[in-house]
Scaffold this motif. Structure first.
Motif, PDB file in Angstrom:
ATOM      1  N   HIS A 158     -54.333 -51.459  99.059  1.00 45.11           N
ATOM      2  CA  HIS A 158     -54.010 -50.207  99.752  1.00 45.11           C
ATOM      3  C   HIS A 158     -55.090 -49.186  99.437  1.00 45.11           C
ATOM      4  O   HIS A 158     -56.048 -49.482  98.716  1.00 45.11           O
ATOM      5  CB  HIS A 158     -52.614 -49.697  99.393  1.00 45.11           C
TER       6      HIS A 158
ATOM      7  N   GLU B 174     -54.287 -48.651 108.618  1.00 44.67           N
ATOM      8  CA  GLU B 174     -53.468 -47.467 108.363  1.00 44.67           C
ATOM      9  C   GLU B 174     -53.796 -46.780 107.046  1.00 44.67           C
ATOM     10  O   GLU B 174     -53.382 -45.641 106.826  1.00 44.67           O
ATOM     11  CB  GLU B 174     -51.983 -47.833 108.422  1.00 44.67           C
ATOM     12  N   ASP B 175     -54.537 -47.444 106.171  1.00 40.99           N
ATOM     13  CA  ASP B 175     -54.944 -46.823 104.904  1.00 40.99           C
ATOM     14  C   ASP B 175     -56.439 -46.525 104.855  1.00 40.99           C
ATOM     15  O   ASP B 175     -56.922 -45.983 103.860  1.00 40.99           O
ATOM     16  CB  ASP B 175     -54.586 -47.735 103.724  1.00 40.99           C
TER      17      ASP B 175
ATOM     18  N   HIS C   6     -48.712 -57.577 105.660  1.00 43.73           N
ATOM     19  CA  HIS C   6     -48.542 -56.130 105.700  1.00 43.73           C
ATOM     20  C   HIS C   6     -47.230 -55.795 104.998  1.00 43.73           C
ATOM     21  O   HIS C   6     -46.179 -56.349 105.325  1.00 43.73           O
ATOM     22  CB  HIS C   6     -48.513 -55.659 107.152  1.00 43.73           C
TER      23      HIS C   6
ATOM     24  N   PRO D 207     -45.693 -52.316 103.994  1.00 46.40           N
ATOM     25  CA  PRO D 207     -45.588 -50.864 103.826  1.00 46.40           C
ATOM     26  C   PRO D 207     -44.406 -50.477 102.933  1.00 46.40           C
ATOM     27  O   PRO D 207     -43.486 -51.268 102.726  1.00 46.40           O
ATOM     28  CB  PRO D 207     -45.397 -50.363 105.255  1.00 46.40           C
TER      29      PRO D 207
ATOM     30  N   THR E 230     -47.522 -47.308 100.649  1.00 42.38           N
ATOM     31  CA  THR E 230     -48.312 -46.612 101.667  1.00 42.38           C
ATOM     32  C   THR E 230     -48.064 -47.327 102.991  1.00 42.38           C
ATOM     33  O   THR E 230     -47.551 -48.443 103.023  1.00 42.38           O
ATOM     34  CB  THR E 230     -49.827 -46.646 101.367  1.00 42.38           C
ATOM     35  N   LYS E 231     -48.477 -46.696 104.089  1.00 45.81           N
ATOM     36  CA  LYS E 231     -48.276 -47.307 105.403  1.00 45.81           C
ATOM     37  C   LYS E 231     -49.121 -48.560 105.579  1.00 45.81           C
ATOM     38  O   LYS E 231     -48.753 -49.473 106.332  1.00 45.81           O
ATOM     39  CB  LYS E 231     -48.615 -46.305 106.505  1.00 45.81           C
TER      40      LYS E 231
ATOM     41  N   SER F 197     -50.222 -50.671 103.050  1.00 44.34           N
ATOM     42  CA  SER F 197     -50.216 -51.601 101.921  1.00 44.34           C
ATOM     43  C   SER F 197     -50.153 -53.045 102.411  1.00 44.34           C
ATOM     44  O   SER F 197     -49.454 -53.358 103.376  1.00 44.34           O
ATOM     45  CB  SER F 197     -49.014 -51.331 101.015  1.00 44.34           C
TER      46      SER F 197
ATOM     47  N   GLU G   2     -38.827 -48.746 104.020  1.00 45.06           N
ATOM     48  CA  GLU G   2     -39.897 -49.705 104.290  1.00 45.06           C
ATOM     49  C   GLU G   2     -40.193 -50.549 103.058  1.00 45.06           C
ATOM     50  O   GLU G   2     -40.486 -51.751 103.173  1.00 45.06           O
ATOM     51  CB  GLU G   2     -41.155 -48.976 104.748  1.00 45.06           C
TER      52      GLU G   2
ATOM     53  N   SER H 292     -40.047 -54.551 102.904  1.00 49.32           N
ATOM     54  CA  SER H 292     -41.203 -55.350 102.487  1.00 49.32           C
ATOM     55  C   SER H 292     -40.838 -56.287 101.343  1.00 49.32           C
ATOM     56  O   SER H 292     -41.263 -57.452 101.309  1.00 49.32           O
ATOM     57  CB  SER H 292     -42.353 -54.437 102.073  1.00 49.32           C
TER      58      SER H 292
END
Length: 235
Positions: free
Chosen positions: A57, A82-83, A134, A136, A139-140, A142, A180, A184
């Motif tokens: 991330h 996204e990161d 993925h 998240p 973080t979005k 991760s 989230e 995950s």
């Protein structure tokens, strides 16, 4: 297989170098704050040649040394889209106002070659295979990296700040989301075999079996309930 890891910097972030064996090509995972010297020492000790940096991330404690490490060895860095913004704008990622000091010795920015990770991607690097998921919540953008089981070793799971020994990553920074995170954990971690070795972004090595039995968050997710209260770590 060779995995050389060490905690780096003010946050004790685990940086890993992964290779088929000493004297071969390697992948560097999460070269964070003050990790560059440790990376060079590990490369020299094990006679390794890096071919890529991969990032779980974008938080500064995981990416602070990406520019010098990639620059010194002319290798690309892989990160989820996204990161990606966090490499050049770490204050925004931590909820700080622009211009507030963030450990002033840091040089932030992107390396020359940045490549983007996607959920389900299969990375073939340095003669190794990494499955990208993925994940998240912290973080979005991760992600985790899993290496397959072989006849000699169990599967290895680089969990970043998703799963720790006895805990999980924090969700109170920008982009964090407990719902989230729980999704995950259920989607990415629960299906893994108990023998899977977990190498986290912070703290000691563990296994999925150990965490399934003792981690309050993973136990609650497995039971289909909400998150248990326990200390969370990471930045």
């Amino acid at each position: 297989m060779l995995i050389a890891g060490f905690p780096a910097g003010a946050w004790g972030t685990n940086c890993y170098l992964v290779a088929p064996a000493a004297g071969e090509e390697c992948v560097i995972i999460d070269p964070g704050h003050q990790a560059a010297q440790g990376v060079e020492e590990a490369l020299k000790k094990h006679r390794l040649k890096p071919v890529a940096v991969v990032l779980t991330h974008g938080h500064i404690d995981h990416v602070a040394s990406v520019v010098p490490v990639c620059g010194a060895h002319d290798v690309p860095a892989w990160i989820h889209p996204e990161d990606r913004y966090m490499m050049a704008d770490p204050e925004k990622a931590l909820g700080r106002s622009i211009g507030m000091p963030l450990m002033g010795e840091l040089t932030v920015g992107e390396p020359d070659d940045v490549r983007e990770l996607a959920d389900g991607a299969q990375l073939a690097l340095a003669g190794l295979e990494f499955s990208v998921a993925h994940a998240p919540g912290h973080t979005k953008g991760s992600v985790t990296f899993q290496m397959p089981e072989t006849t000699d070793i169990p599967s290895v799971f680089f969990s970043g700040d998703l799963l720790f020994a006895g805990s999980i990553g924090r969700t109170d920074l920008p982009g964090g989301d407990m719902a989230e995170m729980l999704d995950s954990l259920a989607r990415v971690c629960l299906p893994l075999d108990d023998s899977t070795v977990v190498l986290s972004g912070h703290g000691p090595q563990t296994t999925i079996g150990q965490e399934r039995a003792t981690n309050p968050y993973l136990r609650q997710v497995a039971a289909g309930q909400g998150a248990a209260e326990a200390p969370r770590r990471g930045m």
